[in-house]
Write a protein that holds these residues in place. Structure first.
Motif, PDB file in Angstrom:
ATOM      1  N   MET A 334       0.821  -1.202   0.000  1.00 55.84           N
ATOM      2  CA  MET A 334       0.000   0.000   0.000  1.00 55.84           C
ATOM      3  C   MET A 334       0.861   1.262   0.000  1.00 55.84           C
ATOM      4  SD  MET A 334      -3.047   1.322   0.050  1.00 55.84           S
ATOM      5  CE  MET A 334      -4.344   0.330   0.799  1.00 55.84           C
ATOM      6  N   VAL A 335       2.031   1.198   0.610  1.00 55.52           N
ATOM      7  CA  VAL A 335       2.948   2.345   0.602  1.00 55.52           C
ATOM      8  C   VAL A 335       3.255   2.759  -0.824  1.00 55.52           C
ATOM      9  CG1 VAL A 335       5.310   3.086   1.146  1.00 55.52           C
ATOM     10  CG2 VAL A 335       3.967   1.827   2.842  1.00 55.52           C
ATOM     11  N   ILE A 336       3.474   1.772  -1.701  1.00 55.26           N
ATOM     12  CA  ILE A 336       3.792   2.052  -3.099  1.00 55.26           C
ATOM     13  C   ILE A 336       2.543   2.534  -3.840  1.00 55.26           C
ATOM     14  CG2 ILE A 336       4.711   1.086  -5.231  1.00 55.26           C
ATOM     15  CD1 ILE A 336       6.711   1.315  -2.851  1.00 55.26           C
ATOM     16  N   ARG A 345      -2.891   5.326 -10.271  1.00 53.37           N
ATOM     17  CA  ARG A 345      -3.674   4.630  -9.250  1.00 53.37           C
ATOM     18  C   ARG A 345      -5.054   4.244  -9.780  1.00 53.37           C
ATOM     19  NH1 ARG A 345      -2.367   7.722  -5.519  1.00 53.37           N
ATOM     20  NH2 ARG A 345      -4.175   9.110  -5.449  1.00 53.37           N
ATOM     21  N   LEU A 346      -5.667   5.107 -10.587  1.00 52.17           N
ATOM     22  CA  LEU A 346      -6.977   4.797 -11.156  1.00 52.17           C
ATOM     23  C   LEU A 346      -6.909   3.599 -12.098  1.00 52.17           C
ATOM     24  CD1 LEU A 346      -8.339   8.397 -11.904  1.00 52.17           C
ATOM     25  CD2 LEU A 346      -9.153   6.819 -10.141  1.00 52.17           C
ATOM     26  N   ILE A 347      -5.885   3.558 -12.928  1.00 54.96           N
ATOM     27  CA  ILE A 347      -5.736   2.425 -13.852  1.00 54.96           C
ATOM     28  C   ILE A 347      -5.393   1.153 -13.091  1.00 54.96           C
ATOM     29  CG2 ILE A 347      -4.192   1.504 -15.636  1.00 54.96           C
ATOM     30  CD1 ILE A 347      -4.397   4.090 -17.092  1.00 54.96           C
ATOM     31  N   PHE A 348      -4.605   1.273 -12.030  1.00 52.20           N
ATOM     32  CA  PHE A 348      -4.323   0.119 -11.166  1.00 52.20           C
ATOM     33  C   PHE A 348      -5.621  -0.454 -10.605  1.00 52.20           C
ATOM     34  CE2 PHE A 348      -4.085  -0.900  -6.572  1.00 52.20           C
ATOM     35  CZ  PHE A 348      -3.492  -2.152  -6.669  1.00 52.20           C
ATOM     36  N   CYS A 353      -9.905  -4.633 -10.473  1.00 55.50           N
ATOM     37  CA  CYS A 353     -11.336  -4.941 -10.385  1.00 55.50           C
ATOM     38  C   CYS A 353     -11.905  -5.590 -11.640  1.00 55.50           C
ATOM     39  CB  CYS A 353     -12.125  -3.665 -10.081  1.00 55.50           C
ATOM     40  SG  CYS A 353     -11.749  -2.941  -8.463  1.00 55.50           S
ATOM     41  N   PHE A 354     -11.401  -5.216 -12.813  1.00 55.60           N
ATOM     42  CA  PHE A 354     -12.065  -5.622 -14.051  1.00 55.60           C
ATOM     43  C   PHE A 354     -11.212  -6.376 -15.067  1.00 55.60           C
ATOM     44  CE2 PHE A 354     -14.208  -1.422 -13.071  1.00 55.60           C
ATOM     45  CZ  PHE A 354     -15.313  -1.994 -12.466  1.00 55.60           C
ATOM     46  N   PHE A 355      -9.947  -6.019 -15.201  1.00 55.47           N
ATOM     47  CA  PHE A 355      -9.224  -6.361 -16.419  1.00 55.47           C
ATOM     48  C   PHE A 355      -8.164  -7.448 -16.301  1.00 55.47           C
ATOM     49  CE2 PHE A 355     -10.451  -1.828 -17.454  1.00 55.47           C
ATOM     50  CZ  PHE A 355     -11.459  -2.197 -18.339  1.00 55.47           C
ATOM     51  N   LEU A 403      -5.600  -6.159  -2.777  1.00 54.45           N
ATOM     52  CA  LEU A 403      -5.344  -4.833  -2.209  1.00 54.45           C
ATOM     53  C   LEU A 403      -6.150  -3.771  -2.938  1.00 54.45           C
ATOM     54  CD1 LEU A 403      -3.811  -2.837  -0.405  1.00 54.45           C
ATOM     55  CD2 LEU A 403      -1.919  -2.915  -2.048  1.00 54.45           C
ATOM     56  N   GLY A 404      -6.132  -3.818  -4.269  1.00 57.55           N
ATOM     57  CA  GLY A 404      -6.888  -2.846  -5.054  1.00 57.55           C
ATOM     58  C   GLY A 404      -8.371  -2.913  -4.762  1.00 57.55           C
ATOM     59  N   ARG A 405      -8.909  -4.107  -4.658  1.00 56.15           N
ATOM     60  CA  ARG A 405     -10.343  -4.254  -4.378  1.00 56.15           C
ATOM     61  C   ARG A 405     -10.686  -3.809  -2.961  1.00 56.15           C
ATOM     62  NH1 ARG A 405     -11.758  -9.954  -7.588  1.00 56.15           N
ATOM     63  NH2 ARG A 405     -11.191  -9.147  -9.647  1.00 56.15           N
ATOM     64  N   ASP A 406      -9.775  -4.057  -2.023  1.00 54.83           N
ATOM     65  CA  ASP A 406     -10.007  -3.585  -0.648  1.00 54.83           C
ATOM     66  C   ASP A 406     -10.055  -2.058  -0.592  1.00 54.83           C
ATOM     67  OD1 ASP A 406     -10.139  -6.149   0.309  1.00 54.83           O
ATOM     68  OD2 ASP A 406      -8.067  -6.192   1.058  1.00 54.83           O
TER      69      ASP A 406
END
Length: 432
Positions: A334-336, A345-348, A353-355, A403-406
């Protein structure tokens, strides 16, 4: 004109500029200096046909330059295979700097697999997330797949089974891989399983089931095991050893953290691209290595993120990492993620979530409406080892995916307010 190969009597194609071929000769290692005499007749052939002397001189100089490049010599055709094997070994050694510490894991799993044995074996690889279980399984798969009559690597089983029809899709992929047909040629999964049993009966196959859980119902997939031929191998990876116990897997290998010297080597291979640490970052490098723990995923992501960053960014990253207890892998990652610019961050989050598993070009096309620079943003995430491309499809480690989904889930408790909905259950709850 391109000089014909020595001894060739083939026709000579028209050229598209004399300097073009000098550049080609400079870029391709077509001979060593001692071998340049083999092109003497070709040079003479062109000279007799009035090719500009300056052009011929450039060709000769390029050949001499290429000949000065150190390399392996083939003294006779009988040694060509040996030289190729040496070249392949050297290339793999260079590539393996990004797979530091993997070889001893591979060797131990290979002993359990014992591919020379004629019995049917199921081997389990287990350990906490981020230790490299999938990487080890993929490494072994690529090393031995050509020893089998049919092969299938079912990746991210845990993720696929959560989707509607996920188990059927996995069965379909298994059938497609082992029979060498597309999903469209299979009328039903049951028909495919029957085809496998009839067409691969007594044939040796290799199957990898990646990332399974104890709660999975894999009987439909594992039902073909009694039809496999002698010498077949099944590899299962999981975070939970109980999953292996449930499926009565007795041959197990646990993947732990890296050794201290391996952590340092892997970090430097990503943070400095294999070069020695600059003097002003050497001390910082050691401090960060001692802070990030010994899981390959964390080491790779942190090292890749810091590549070419300023000393100030290194210091900021170290300070943030020190705030996180060592076992908290996701918090270190999460630090990174927090340090990424908004667009990255949005594309991450979109990929998480989707891709995952989707074609890169499809995702970039969808992003292009929002940001024309999405392609370059994706490249940054790839260079940071946060996202990877495999067969033109987007891939992300399940720790980063979770992590992204959380992040999305924690921003708002109510599903209706989530910025992204990636499951049917979420969508149903959001509509209520």
């Amino acid at each position: 004109m391109v000089p014909p190969r020595a001894g060739s009597d083939c026709g000579v194609p028209q050229d598209d500029g004399p300097d073009h071929h000098a550049r080609l000769l400079q870029c391709h290692a077509i001979g060593r200096e001692k071998q340049i005499h083999g092109y003497g007749e070709a040079i003479k052939w062109h000279r007799e046909r009035g090719i500009d002397p300056d052009t011929l001189r450039k060709w000769e100089e390029a050949l001499i330059c290429v000949g000065s490049i150190p390399g392996l010599e083939i003294d006779s055709w009988s040694k060509e295979t040996l030289v190729i094997n040496v070249l392949v070994a050297n290339v793999l050694r260079a590539l393996n700097r990004y797979f530091v510490g993997i070889e001893h894991h591979v060797e131990r799993v290979m002993k359990l697999l014992n591919v020379e044995s004629s019995d049917i074996r199921v081997v389990g690889i287990h350990g906490i997330g981020g230790t490299g279980k999938t990487t080890i399984a993929r490494f072994i798969y690529k090393r031995i797949f050509d020893l089998f009559d049919g092969c299938s690597f079912l990746e991210n089983v845990r993720e696929h089974t959560k989707k509607p029809g996920g188990l059927d899709n996995l069965q379909g992929q298994l059938v497609s891989d082992l029979l060498g047909v597309t999903h469209g040629q299979i009328h039903s999964v049951d028909d495919g399983i029957k085809s496998i049993r009839s067409r691969l009966l007594h044939k040796k196959v290799l199957i990898v089931l990646d990332d399974i859980e104890p709660s999975f119902e894999l009987t439909p997939i594992l039902s073909i095991l009694d039809s496999l031929g002698s010498g077949s191998r099944i590899i299962i990876t999981t975070r939970d050893e109980q999953a292996l116990d449930k499926f009565e897997v007795s041959l197990k290998y646990e993947v732990g953290g890296m050794r201290e010297e391996e952590v340092d080597e892997l970090f430097c291979s990503h943070a400095f691209r294999g070069r020695p640490a600059p003097a002003d970052l050497a001390t910082l490098s050691k401090k960060i290595v001692s802070t990030i723990g010994r899981l390959p995923l964390t080491v790779e992501v942190v090292g890749s993120y810091l590549y070419s960053k300023s000393k100030e960014v290194w210091e900021q990253t170290l300070n943030e990492l020190r705030k996180v207890p060592e076992p908290q892998v996701q918090q270190k990652l999460m630090v990174i993620i927090k340090a990424l610019p908004d667009k990255q961050r949005l594309i991450f989050l979109d990929i998480a979530c989707f891709f995952i598993g989707e074609d890169k070009s499809v995702a970039c096309y969808l992003w292009s409406d929002r940001d024309s620079a999405s392609g370059s943003v994706l490249e940054v995430l790839i260079n940071s080892s946060i996202v990877k491309i495999e067969n033109d499809k987007l891939w992300m480690h399940d720790q980063l995916r979770d992590l992204g989904r959380d992040i999305v889930l924690e921003k708002h408790l109510k599903p209706g307010k989530h910025s992204r909905l990636w499951s049917h259950e979420q969508a149903r709850c959001a509509g209520e």
